[in-house]
Every structure is written in C-alpha cells, then in structure tokens.
Scaffold this motif. Structure first.
Motif, PDB file in Angstrom:
ATOM      1  N   ARG A  94       7.612  90.294  90.561  1.00 43.32           N
ATOM      2  CA  ARG A  94       8.471  89.705  89.252  1.00 43.32           C
ATOM      3  C   ARG A  94       9.880  89.214  89.445  1.00 43.32           C
ATOM      4  O   ARG A  94      10.610  89.171  88.533  1.00 43.32           O
ATOM      5  CB  ARG A  94       8.354  90.469  87.991  1.00 43.32           C
ATOM      6  CG  ARG A  94       7.000  90.455  87.240  1.00 43.32           C
ATOM      7  CD  ARG A  94       6.610  88.945  86.883  1.00 43.32           C
ATOM      8  NE  ARG A  94       5.296  89.099  86.526  1.00 43.32           N
ATOM      9  CZ  ARG A  94       4.200  87.952  86.773  1.00 43.32           C
ATOM     10  NH1 ARG A  94       4.590  87.235  87.825  1.00 43.32           N
ATOM     11  NH2 ARG A  94       3.013  88.005  86.329  1.00 43.32           N
ATOM     12  N   ARG A  95      10.463  89.395  90.775  1.00 42.15           N
ATOM     13  CA  ARG A  95      11.832  89.122  90.881  1.00 42.15           C
ATOM     14  C   ARG A  95      12.024  88.028  91.601  1.00 42.15           C
ATOM     15  O   ARG A  95      11.283  87.671  92.808  1.00 42.15           O
ATOM     16  CB  ARG A  95      12.779  90.182  91.613  1.00 42.15           C
ATOM     17  CG  ARG A  95      12.639  91.572  90.705  1.00 42.15           C
ATOM     18  CD  ARG A  95      13.556  92.627  91.120  1.00 42.15           C
ATOM     19  NE  ARG A  95      14.320  92.655  90.007  1.00 42.15           N
ATOM     20  CZ  ARG A  95      14.527  93.767  89.091  1.00 42.15           C
ATOM     21  NH1 ARG A  95      13.779  94.899  89.387  1.00 42.15           N
ATOM     22  NH2 ARG A  95      15.263  93.750  88.201  1.00 42.15           N
ATOM     23  N   ILE A  96      12.914  87.168  91.596  1.00 37.56           N
ATOM     24  CA  ILE A  96      13.154  85.928  92.498  1.00 37.56           C
ATOM     25  C   ILE A  96      14.032  86.446  93.447  1.00 37.56           C
ATOM     26  O   ILE A  96      14.620  87.563  93.868  1.00 37.56           O
ATOM     27  CB  ILE A  96      13.940  84.809  91.489  1.00 37.56           C
ATOM     28  CG1 ILE A  96      15.364  85.503  91.149  1.00 37.56           C
ATOM     29  CG2 ILE A  96      13.084  84.342  90.450  1.00 37.56           C
ATOM     30  CD1 ILE A  96      16.189  84.218  90.456  1.00 37.56           C
ATOM     31  N   GLU A 151      23.740  93.786  88.230  1.00 41.57           N
ATOM     32  CA  GLU A 151      23.476  92.842  87.143  1.00 41.57           C
ATOM     33  C   GLU A 151      22.382  92.200  87.245  1.00 41.57           C
ATOM     34  O   GLU A 151      21.511  91.779  86.454  1.00 41.57           O
ATOM     35  CB  GLU A 151      24.582  91.858  86.665  1.00 41.57           C
ATOM     36  CG  GLU A 151      24.489  91.031  85.627  1.00 41.57           C
ATOM     37  CD  GLU A 151      24.429  91.973  84.189  1.00 41.57           C
ATOM     38  OE1 GLU A 151      23.964  91.362  83.061  1.00 41.57           O
ATOM     39  OE2 GLU A 151      24.957  92.858  84.101  1.00 41.57           O
ATOM     40  N   MET A 152      22.302  91.816  88.594  1.00 41.13           N
ATOM     41  CA  MET A 152      20.998  90.964  88.908  1.00 41.13           C
ATOM     42  C   MET A 152      19.769  91.729  88.926  1.00 41.13           C
ATOM     43  O   MET A 152      18.855  91.218  88.948  1.00 41.13           O
ATOM     44  CB  MET A 152      21.521  90.373  90.254  1.00 41.13           C
ATOM     45  CG  MET A 152      22.409  89.389  90.422  1.00 41.13           C
ATOM     46  SD  MET A 152      22.474  88.667  92.157  1.00 41.13           S
ATOM     47  CE  MET A 152      21.229  87.511  92.135  1.00 41.13           C
ATOM     48  N   VAL A 153      19.858  92.997  89.419  1.00 39.94           N
ATOM     49  CA  VAL A 153      18.747  93.899  89.681  1.00 39.94           C
ATOM     50  C   VAL A 153      18.350  94.519  88.299  1.00 39.94           C
ATOM     51  O   VAL A 153      17.213  94.838  88.148  1.00 39.94           O
ATOM     52  CB  VAL A 153      19.247  94.933  90.657  1.00 39.94           C
ATOM     53  CG1 VAL A 153      18.079  95.951  90.754  1.00 39.94           C
ATOM     54  CG2 VAL A 153      19.536  94.281  92.017  1.00 39.94           C
ATOM     55  N   ASP A 154      19.097  94.537  87.438  1.00 36.58           N
ATOM     56  CA  ASP A 154      19.086  94.947  86.010  1.00 36.58           C
ATOM     57  C   ASP A 154      20.080  95.929  85.461  1.00 36.58           C
ATOM     58  O   ASP A 154      20.786  96.201  85.191  1.00 36.58           O
ATOM     59  CB  ASP A 154      17.639  95.839  85.737  1.00 36.58           C
ATOM     60  CG  ASP A 154      16.908  95.423  84.672  1.00 36.58           C
ATOM     61  OD1 ASP A 154      15.728  95.631  84.389  1.00 36.58           O
ATOM     62  OD2 ASP A 154      17.456  94.479  84.026  1.00 36.58           O
ATOM     63  N   ARG A 168      14.285  93.604  81.522  1.00 37.13           N
ATOM     64  CA  ARG A 168      15.114  93.226  80.278  1.00 37.13           C
ATOM     65  C   ARG A 168      14.946  92.029  79.710  1.00 37.13           C
ATOM     66  O   ARG A 168      14.687  91.825  78.335  1.00 37.13           O
ATOM     67  CB  ARG A 168      16.493  93.288  80.572  1.00 37.13           C
ATOM     68  CG  ARG A 168      17.232  94.600  80.455  1.00 37.13           C
ATOM     69  CD  ARG A 168      18.911  94.437  80.470  1.00 37.13           C
ATOM     70  NE  ARG A 168      19.056  93.534  81.732  1.00 37.13           N
ATOM     71  CZ  ARG A 168      20.268  93.402  82.354  1.00 37.13           C
ATOM     72  NH1 ARG A 168      21.079  94.441  81.905  1.00 37.13           N
ATOM     73  NH2 ARG A 168      20.548  92.770  83.139  1.00 37.13           N
ATOM     74  N   ASP A 169      14.487  91.026  80.419  1.00 41.04           N
ATOM     75  CA  ASP A 169      14.100  89.513  79.871  1.00 41.04           C
ATOM     76  C   ASP A 169      12.799  89.293  79.698  1.00 41.04           C
ATOM     77  O   ASP A 169      12.447  88.156  79.391  1.00 41.04           O
ATOM     78  CB  ASP A 169      14.705  88.482  81.007  1.00 41.04           C
ATOM     79  CG  ASP A 169      13.882  88.660  82.345  1.00 41.04           C
ATOM     80  OD1 ASP A 169      13.055  89.471  82.557  1.00 41.04           O
ATOM     81  OD2 ASP A 169      14.492  87.868  83.235  1.00 41.04           O
ATOM     82  N   GLY A 170      11.933  90.237  79.857  1.00 35.38           N
ATOM     83  CA  GLY A 170      10.506  90.399  79.251  1.00 35.38           C
ATOM     84  C   GLY A 170       9.558  90.249  80.452  1.00 35.38           C
ATOM     85  O   GLY A 170       8.377  90.297  80.412  1.00 35.38           O
TER      86      GLY A 170
END
Lengths: 215, 215
Positions: free
Chosen positions: A137-139, A212-215, B59-61
DNA sequence: CGGACCCTTGATAGCTTTCAAGTCAGGTGG
DNA sequence: CCACCTGACTTGAAAGCTATCAAGGGTCCG
C-alpha cells in the motif's frame, strides 16, 4: 554453547536482551553466499560484523529480498527441513555458527532459550508485517523513505548513513526497479530531504519530512 | 484451560497438532470487529467457525489485509502491549477466548505449550514471507491465482471454492484495487481457468494453469 | 589506461489505478 | 408477489506511476 545475556558487545545500539551463539566463527568476503534457498537448514547463524541480505528468487529470475541483517542479528532460524531464503553478504562479514540440533536441544531444556527464540521469531514477524504493508500500500517514495529511516535506526546512525547495499538490493527489497530507486534518491536530493556525499552515504537533512511520508 | 492435542475437531482438513484454547466462547455477526489495532492485547483467540481478516490502516485510509483466518486458526497472539492489526469477521464467527496472561503463564511452565506458540508464530512468519514475495514481485493475475489456490488449500475445497470475502477484501490483501481483481476474475473466466457460478463461488477449472502462474 | 560494475538519466511503453457508469443480487416492505 | 433499495460487482475510458529499454557517467582497481 549458548548464553543469554543482556546486551552483547556485538550489538552496539540495538534491541534489548539478545541470544549469543557461541560456536564456530566464520568469515566471508563481499557477495558471498552463506547458505542457499532449499539447502538443508542445519545451522543457525549470528552476524558479528558486516551486513547481509536474505532473498528468494522466482523461476524467471525475479528476486525479492526479505530482509537485511546487521551486527547482532540472528539469521538462518528455520523450523522446516530447508532454508526458505538464501543468505548473502553485502560486504565482508564475520558470523558465528551453531548446529541447529544443539540449539533445539538447548531450547528443549532451557525455558529462557525457548522464550528467546520466540522473541526472535516474533520480531521477524513484526518486521515482515511492516514489509507487507509497505509493499502492498505504499508508493515508491514512501518505500524509499521507510528504508532510509529503518537503516538509520538499525545501524544507530544519527544523520549520516552508511548504505551497505546496492541500489539493486534496495529495489529488490522495496519491490521496485533500480531506476525508480535512483530517481527517488535524486528527487529527495532536489527536495532537500537528503544529500548524497557519495553513492553509498546518505545524509538525512530533513528527517521530519521523511517520517511524515512513512506515517 | 488449555490443551495440546493431535487433531482438534474444530480444524477438519488442517495442519498437524494444534493448540486449543479452552476458555470463554463468543459469537460475532458479519463484519464485526473482534479487536482493533492499537487496543491492549490482553486476549488470545481461536476461530471455531467462520472466517475473518486482520488488517492495518494508514492515516489516509489505505488498508492492507495481513491475513485471512479460518476454523482452527489462532489469532491475536502478540508480544507487545497492543494489537498491531484489527481483527474483523467476514461472516458469522464463533471464537474461543483466553486471557493472554493465562497463556503466558502456561507457556512458562509447560515446554510443549511454549513450543506450540513458537510453531504458530513460525507458521505466521512463513505465510507473511510468501505474502512479501507476492506483493513485491508478482503481477496482478499471479496474485489472484495464488489467493485462489491458497483458499482452496486452507478450506479443504477441491474444485468449488466458497469465497468468504468481498472483492475489496481480496484487493486489500493482494495490494491491488477492486477493479483489477474483478477484471482478473473476468479474464480467468474467459481463459477457462475458472467459472463463477455465483459471485462468491469459484470453480477451479484448470488448477494446473493456475499453479503454473504461481510457480 | 582499460575494464567492470554501479549508478544516473532520458524516452517510451505498459500495467494498474482512477474516475465514472452501469449491472446484479439479496433483502425489505408495500 | 413484486417494486424498490442498497451494497457488491463489473465494465469502460483515460490518467498515472512505475517498468522497460537505452545510453551515458563515475569510480575503483588491476
């Protein structure tokens, strides 16, 4: 043959209590294979110095790196007959080896050893689950950021990271291609998130932005 | 409170020896949450009947399903303070619950229980590693094929699968979107690999071809 | 200085996602 | 019994992110 101590000298800035395998010492050069996928899993290892990757390969050559390991890490722990992934050094490595049978026997009679094995396995599972979330789920840029922060944490680096693996290794860990990893590094540089003194050194200039990018 | 037996009645066609939690029984309806991510992990569960998912949410779902569980599976096993993923039922479920403190105590005094916990954790790790390989290096149709074969194996179905989860659940497990999963099913149908008697039933018409895709 | 390997960069292609309708099935209520 | 509603699923068109293909640059070392 094995001791459970609070904080082994081999693992400077790492986790709490760690197992220390107390057997044969072996040294490997860069890019050597310690064991291969499918080989009988009759030994357990602990990395004393250096770093390595564990990986699996599909028939057509696609490769997935499951994990990177650093000083203090135990690897090669299996419950099946054979190793499910290969272990290959990234640079020169020193490892301790212990016969699996001996470790199994010890775990049988010592509760603290058995408990430590469970802890180690749980820790691997935790990391693996984070890996799943990342790959699913991560870009791309989030994946690269996550790897950099993980490296910083695990090697105890503050801002200047030594990167022991190639861009290809990173790509195969992150489920990307080498080109995408390279482009992401370039982008991070342009955005002032990192600097690259050399190819294999990364200076974290804006850790908050990366986090911030990672969560 | 807990027994280790050879082949529990609750797990028909499944793994060897399994732990059976012997505590409170609870029933849940479809789509209910058994525990949430971040909640204190003070209980361990075993699924008696039904099926469920464990998942994490960014966080963003964005959602990633870590695993699906079926009758006999133990879930909610944690070593940290809190659950790292939420557990939600797919349909009506019956579960057994045991306080984690009790299980920990039992593992402390009984080697076979401790060993069984290690086996369970290792099995989760093995599955998680396969998941990583799939998410990192497989294309959409290979992922869907892998899921179908895994479902067939774990539910003991021969050719006609009952699919307990939605397309969205599959997508969130496979790191894809619902549309891609749907299109892949359609493609598989056209290619004669499967048939879809209903949306939630899959008939495997060419298992060999599906296995070929997975490796 | 040549070679090998690693890394970066550019252009293009492609797989999957996104956005948008439209269809289908199951459950409810008139 | 059937209209209706809702959630789940499918399908189409276009966009986008990443992969692929290709070339060039850098560095280390014999």
């Amino acid at each position: 043959m094995l001791s459970v101590i609070q904080s082994p000298a081999v693992a400077p800035v790492r986790q709490p209590a760690a197992i220390v395998l107390d057997g044969l010492h072996l040294n490997f050069g860069p890019g050597e294979t310690i064991f291969d996928e499918g080989q009988p899993a009759d030994r357990v290892y602990q990395l004393i110095s250096g770093s390595l990757r564990t990986c699996r390969i599909l028939r057509d050559g696609r490769r997935q790196i499951e994990a990177f390991h650093f000083a203090g890490d135990v690897f090669g722990l299996e419950t099946g007959e054979t190793y499910r992934a290969a272990a290959q050094t990234l640079g020169p490595c020193s490892v301790r080896v212990m016969p699996r049978a001996a470790l199994d026997a010890l775990a049988q009679e010592r509760g603290d050893v058995a408990r430590r094995l469970l802890e180690l396995t749980t820790e691997s599972l935790r990391r693996c689950q984070d890996h799943v979330l990342m790959l699913g789920r991560r870009i791309a840029c989030e994946r690269v950021a996550a790897l950099l922060l993980d490296l910083a944490e695990r090697t105890g680096a503050h801002a200047l990271l030594d990167v022991p693996m190639t861009r290809q290794d990173m790509a195969d860990y992150l489920g990307l291609t080498i080109e995408t990893v390279s482009r992401t590094f370039t982008q991070f540089q342009h955005d002032g998130l990192i600097a690259l003194p050399t190819t294999r050194k990364v200076l974290l200039r804006d850790r908050a932005a990366l986090e911030e990018m990672v969560d």
